[in-house]
Scaffold this motif. Structure first.
Motif, PDB file in Angstrom:
ATOM      1  N   SER A 219       0.795  -1.224   0.000  1.00  0.00           N
ATOM      2  CA  SER A 219       0.000   0.000   0.000  1.00  0.00           C
ATOM      3  C   SER A 219       0.832   1.280   0.000  1.00  0.00           C
ATOM      4  N   THR A 220       2.158   1.166  -0.077  1.00  0.00           N
ATOM      5  CA  THR A 220       3.015   2.348  -0.168  1.00  0.00           C
ATOM      6  C   THR A 220       2.653   3.149  -1.415  1.00  0.00           C
ATOM      7  N   THR A 221       2.405   4.450  -1.246  1.00  0.00           N
ATOM      8  CA  THR A 221       2.006   5.291  -2.380  1.00  0.00           C
ATOM      9  C   THR A 221       3.122   6.209  -2.865  1.00  0.00           C
ATOM     10  N   GLY A 235       8.266  11.527  -4.776  1.00  0.00           N
ATOM     11  CA  GLY A 235       7.071  11.480  -5.593  1.00  0.00           C
ATOM     12  C   GLY A 235       6.388  10.133  -5.505  1.00  0.00           C
ATOM     13  N   PRO A 236       5.498   9.832  -6.455  1.00  0.00           N
ATOM     14  CA  PRO A 236       4.837   8.526  -6.485  1.00  0.00           C
ATOM     15  C   PRO A 236       5.871   7.405  -6.476  1.00  0.00           C
ATOM     16  N   VAL A 237       5.605   6.367  -5.719  1.00  0.00           N
ATOM     17  CA  VAL A 237       6.617   5.343  -5.457  1.00  0.00           C
ATOM     18  C   VAL A 237       7.135   4.695  -6.731  1.00  0.00           C
ATOM     19  N   THR A 238       6.267   4.481  -7.725  1.00  0.00           N
ATOM     20  CA  THR A 238       6.712   3.813  -8.948  1.00  0.00           C
ATOM     21  C   THR A 238       7.628   4.704  -9.790  1.00  0.00           C
ATOM     22  N   GLU A 239       7.589   6.020  -9.559  1.00  0.00           N
ATOM     23  CA  GLU A 239       8.453   6.932 -10.299  1.00  0.00           C
ATOM     24  C   GLU A 239       9.794   7.150  -9.596  1.00  0.00           C
ATOM     25  N   VAL A 240       9.829   6.894  -8.295  1.00  0.00           N
ATOM     26  CA  VAL A 240      11.037   7.157  -7.512  1.00  0.00           C
ATOM     27  C   VAL A 240      11.907   5.920  -7.364  1.00  0.00           C
ATOM     28  N   LEU A 241      11.291   4.762  -7.142  1.00  0.00           N
ATOM     29  CA  LEU A 241      12.079   3.552  -6.921  1.00  0.00           C
ATOM     30  C   LEU A 241      12.452   2.917  -8.261  1.00  0.00           C
ATOM     31  N   THR A 242      13.366   3.580  -8.939  1.00  0.00           N
ATOM     32  CA  THR A 242      13.885   3.090 -10.213  1.00  0.00           C
ATOM     33  C   THR A 242      15.354   2.714 -10.041  1.00  0.00           C
ATOM     34  N   SER A 257      13.452  -4.159  -9.017  1.00  0.00           N
ATOM     35  CA  SER A 257      12.356  -4.852  -9.699  1.00  0.00           C
ATOM     36  C   SER A 257      11.091  -4.743  -8.867  1.00  0.00           C
ATOM     37  N   TYR A 258       9.949  -4.885  -9.530  1.00  0.00           N
ATOM     38  CA  TYR A 258       8.636  -4.734  -8.887  1.00  0.00           C
ATOM     39  C   TYR A 258       7.731  -5.824  -9.429  1.00  0.00           C
ATOM     40  N   HIS A 259       7.170  -6.618  -8.512  1.00  0.00           N
ATOM     41  CA  HIS A 259       6.326  -7.735  -8.953  1.00  0.00           C
ATOM     42  C   HIS A 259       5.252  -8.004  -7.907  1.00  0.00           C
ATOM     43  N   ASP A 260       4.008  -8.091  -8.345  1.00  0.00           N
ATOM     44  CA  ASP A 260       2.877  -8.383  -7.460  1.00  0.00           C
ATOM     45  C   ASP A 260       2.820  -7.435  -6.260  1.00  0.00           C
ATOM     46  N   GLY A 261       3.102  -6.153  -6.522  1.00  0.00           N
ATOM     47  CA  GLY A 261       2.975  -5.160  -5.476  1.00  0.00           C
ATOM     48  C   GLY A 261       4.154  -5.050  -4.530  1.00  0.00           C
ATOM     49  N   ARG A 262       5.214  -5.813  -4.760  1.00  0.00           N
ATOM     50  CA  ARG A 262       6.368  -5.805  -3.850  1.00  0.00           C
ATOM     51  C   ARG A 262       7.632  -5.449  -4.612  1.00  0.00           C
ATOM     52  N   TRP A 263       8.568  -4.836  -3.871  1.00  0.00           N
ATOM     53  CA  TRP A 263       9.815  -4.349  -4.439  1.00  0.00           C
ATOM     54  C   TRP A 263      10.971  -5.261  -4.066  1.00  0.00           C
ATOM     55  N   GLN A 264      11.972  -5.274  -4.922  1.00  0.00           N
ATOM     56  CA  GLN A 264      13.198  -6.018  -4.628  1.00  0.00           C
ATOM     57  C   GLN A 264      14.398  -5.227  -5.151  1.00  0.00           C
ATOM     58  N   ALA A 265      15.464  -5.225  -4.365  1.00  0.00           N
ATOM     59  CA  ALA A 265      16.706  -4.574  -4.773  1.00  0.00           C
ATOM     60  C   ALA A 265      17.840  -5.585  -4.699  1.00  0.00           C
ATOM     61  N   ARG A 266      18.700  -5.577  -5.709  1.00  0.00           N
ATOM     62  CA  ARG A 266      19.863  -6.449  -5.697  1.00  0.00           C
ATOM     63  C   ARG A 266      20.981  -5.788  -6.491  1.00  0.00           C
ATOM     64  N   ALA A 267      22.210  -6.240  -6.265  1.00  0.00           N
ATOM     65  CA  ALA A 267      23.341  -5.687  -7.001  1.00  0.00           C
ATOM     66  C   ALA A 267      23.119  -5.872  -8.490  1.00  0.00           C
ATOM     67  N   ALA A 268      23.415  -4.856  -9.263  1.00  0.00           N
ATOM     68  CA  ALA A 268      23.248  -4.934 -10.703  1.00  0.00           C
ATOM     69  C   ALA A 268      24.140  -6.026 -11.276  1.00  0.00           C
ATOM     70  N   ALA A 269      23.695  -6.635 -12.351  1.00  0.00           N
ATOM     71  CA  ALA A 269      24.441  -7.730 -12.989  1.00  0.00           C
ATOM     72  C   ALA A 269      25.858  -7.307 -13.314  1.00  0.00           C
ATOM     73  N   GLY A 270      26.834  -8.145 -12.966  1.00  0.00           N
ATOM     74  CA  GLY A 270      28.219  -7.894 -13.288  1.00  0.00           C
ATOM     75  C   GLY A 270      28.949  -7.054 -12.253  1.00  0.00           C
ATOM     76  N   THR A 271      28.227  -6.597 -11.199  1.00  0.00           N
ATOM     77  CA  THR A 271      28.858  -5.726 -10.218  1.00  0.00           C
ATOM     78  C   THR A 271      30.016  -6.414  -9.500  1.00  0.00           C
ATOM     79  N   MET A 272      29.807  -7.655  -9.072  1.00  0.00           N
ATOM     80  CA  MET A 272      30.816  -8.345  -8.274  1.00  0.00           C
ATOM     81  C   MET A 272      32.080  -8.659  -9.071  1.00  0.00           C
ATOM     82  N   SER A 273      31.952  -8.732 -10.393  1.00  0.00           N
ATOM     83  CA  SER A 273      33.114  -9.096 -11.203  1.00  0.00           C
ATOM     84  C   SER A 273      33.992  -7.903 -11.542  1.00  0.00           C
ATOM     85  N   LYS A 274      33.503  -6.700 -11.188  1.00  0.00           N
ATOM     86  CA  LYS A 274      34.271  -5.497 -11.512  1.00  0.00           C
ATOM     87  C   LYS A 274      35.328  -5.223 -10.463  1.00  0.00           C
TER      88      LYS A 274
END
Length: 274
Positions: A219-221, A235-242, A257-274
């Motif tokens: 329900s976070t707006t 601003g609106p949550v979908t515009e800020v959490l990019t 990422s956003y799926h079924d109303g819930r958010w997830q954050a993870r290291a971007a692909a390839g980050t650990m190899s840099k």
């Protein structure tokens, strides 16, 4: 900066204008401008030390700004009795410093006195007790009224504290890292409780501080990203959490990422190899 698209006719519950806060000659907050309206559910997100908790302390009438103005429930800090104003604000702190063996019902009833411990020789009115019991049921604690604080799980404590904060029927509810100490099952139950609360109290405005996007209720707006004491996006949550804005906020490549109303954050692909 992304600005919140608020409906002008909706009542402003909280307004921070040109806010700055200095402690020990160090700028903690600078140029904070934020308006939260009735029925909006905000998340304040940022790295450790970014200033989230300091902003929340202003929202809760616990700190005065060094510069700028704070209006809470139509009252300006510095021109109102802070203690009286705090009685109209619900504040949930998972580090609630209770030391005695109060029952859930007693913990909720301390919301009427604004104290941590039970006030000696205080006897709540029957209607106050009835409201406490209604809130206990609303928060999914019915049948556990007589469980004591030392024997309660962290999840039960969290829901009891929400009930306590709602006893005075506040227009503003502040949640300071409410998922602290919860295992995954308790966290999910807690988030479901918040979503149900938002549905049952559509006029209630809430502000939640967290480090973790996974701890945001569906329900976070709205959201505000805090970077080095400034709001870098709001601003609106979908515009800020990019991915771009969160990466800039934390100065680290984070894929959102956003799926079924819930958010997830993870290291971007390839980050650990840099």
């Amino acid at each position: 900066m992304i600005q919140a698209q608020a409906t002008p006719t909706t009542e402003a519950v909280l307004t921070l204008t040109d806010l700055a806060f200095v402690r020990n000659a160090r700028d903690i907050l600078s140029d904070i401008n934020l308006t939260i309206r009735a029925g909006e559910h905000w998340a304040l997100i940022g790295a450790n030390g970014a200033g989230k908790s300091t902003i929340l302390s202003m929202c809760g009438a616990n700190e005065h700004p060094t510069r700028g103005t704070v209006h809470v429930l139509g009252q300006q800090l510095g021109r109102v009795d802070m203690r009286e104003l705090r009685r109209s604000i619900g504040h949930v702190n998972p580090r609630h410093p209770l030391t005695s063996s109060l029952t859930i019902e007693q913990v909720v009833l301390t919301g009427a006195t604004g104290t941590i411990e039970w006030v000696p020789r205080w006897h709540p009115e029957a209607e106050t007790v009835e409201r406490a019991r209604e809130l206990i049921a609303l928060l999914g604690l019915e049948g556990k009224e007589h469980a004591t604080w030392p024997t309660m799980s962290q999840g039960e404590r969290g829901r009891a504290l929400i009930a306590r904060s709602l006893l005075s029927n506040p227009s503003l509810l502040l949640l300071d890292e409410p998922s602290t100490g919860l295992d995954v099952a308790a966290r999910e139950q807690y988030l479901t409780t918040l979503d149900e609360l938002h549905r049952s109290r559509p006029e209630l405005a809430t502000v939640l501080v967290t480090h973790h996007l996974e701890e945001l209720p569906e329900s976070t707006t709205h959201a505000a990203l805090i970077t080095d004491g400034r709001i870098s996006a709001q601003g609106p949550v979908t515009e800020v959490l990019t991915t771009q804005l969160v990466t800039e906020c934390f100065a680290y490549p984070i894929a959102i990422s956003y799926h079924d109303g819930r958010w997830q954050a993870r290291a971007a692909a390839g980050t650990m190899s840099k």
